[in-house]
Design an enzyme around this catalytic site. Sequence first.
Site, PDB file in Angstrom:
ATOM      1  NE  ARG A 230      -3.660  -0.022   2.128  1.00 29.69           N
ATOM      2  CZ  ARG A 230      -4.794   0.008   1.207  1.00 29.69           C
ATOM      3  NH1 ARG A 230      -5.015   1.350   0.761  1.00 29.69           N
ATOM      4  NH2 ARG A 230      -5.579  -1.058   1.264  1.00 29.69           N
ATOM      5  CG  MET A 240      -2.618  -0.372  -3.235  1.00 35.05           C
ATOM      6  SD  MET A 240      -2.408  -2.052  -3.400  1.00 35.05           S
ATOM      7  CE  MET A 240      -2.200  -2.461  -1.342  1.00 35.05           C
ATOM      8  CB  CYS A 241      -8.222  -3.204  -2.002  1.00 35.12           C
ATOM      9  SG  CYS A 241      -8.546  -4.319  -3.464  1.00 35.12           S
ATOM     10  CE  LYS A 242     -12.809   3.485  -3.189  1.00 36.45           C
ATOM     11  NZ  LYS A 242     -14.140   4.129  -3.223  1.00 36.45           N
TER      12      LYS A 242
END
Length: 316
Positions: A230, A240-242
């Site tokens: 991240r 990047m995924c939340k």
Amino acid sequence: MRGKVNFEEAFELPTLAESSRTQASKFIAPADLDRYMEHIKDPTGARLQEATDRGIGYTIYSHTVPGVQGISDKREAEEHARRGNDWIASEIRDYRERVGAFAALSMHDPAQAAGELERCVKMYGFHGALVNNFQHAGEDGETYLFYDQPDYDVFWTKCVELDVPVYLHPSAPTGRYYEQMYAQRKYLVGPPLSFAKRRLPAPFRPNNKRREHIPFDFWWINHWLQDVERLLAEKNGDFMCKRDIYHYFKRNIWVTTSGHFSTEAVAFRISAGCGWFDGEEESLIEALGGEDRYMMVGRENAKRLFGLGKYPDCDA
């Protein structure tokens, strides 16, 4: 336990069954191979009787590996999937109180795959789809299509709309990869090693129900994504995924035993699986934390996930 739900039961079109013998010989013990070859083309004969004898109330069939994902030609793959779906639907039509199916899909074209899934769910009442974790493509079959790319959003959106799961099954190594990695290590193909290595990356795309990866590595994966990747993504301006990995897995992934028929790991057949689950009932109830959880593993989770109605021994 009566009324168990059994899925990932393979079938093949009778006209093509013999062509899968070489593939099957990599996974099936020699003494069982002929029996297996007969069973994969007869889903409602001796197999159904064996399921009854073993206390299985409902079975969900799926196309055998490598199946449609092993067909690199787009048109051929789409036609094969449709033919297989129509065949299994016809075979199980008179046994729907006991038998269902997952759709086979060509994953060359995400929109076409979404359409075929919708057809199978709405026309035949299929419980979702089972696909191998990548699609062979290209003239030599050595191009691999993975389903975690933005092009596949149309497919995953349709899955959410239909509210059906997609079972991601690990594929067997083939082509150059097999020659380089497993030709001299052929006994590591399948459950010993290759399946575990090939279940990812597809489960890491959010917003759907997908299974076939037991999350032993959660902490390590999450730690690395959150504390290393991240920070690199933020520095480089990458996506990047939340949320962390736990959020997506807890909401979108259903875990199966995946052939791990052991309270602490054995073979993968109906007799072995049922013998383990029923024979070690007391220890499993203790290990799982109570009889309610034992029932959830044996049938209740599957009933909810697949939207099953009444079937034999469903409340036994």
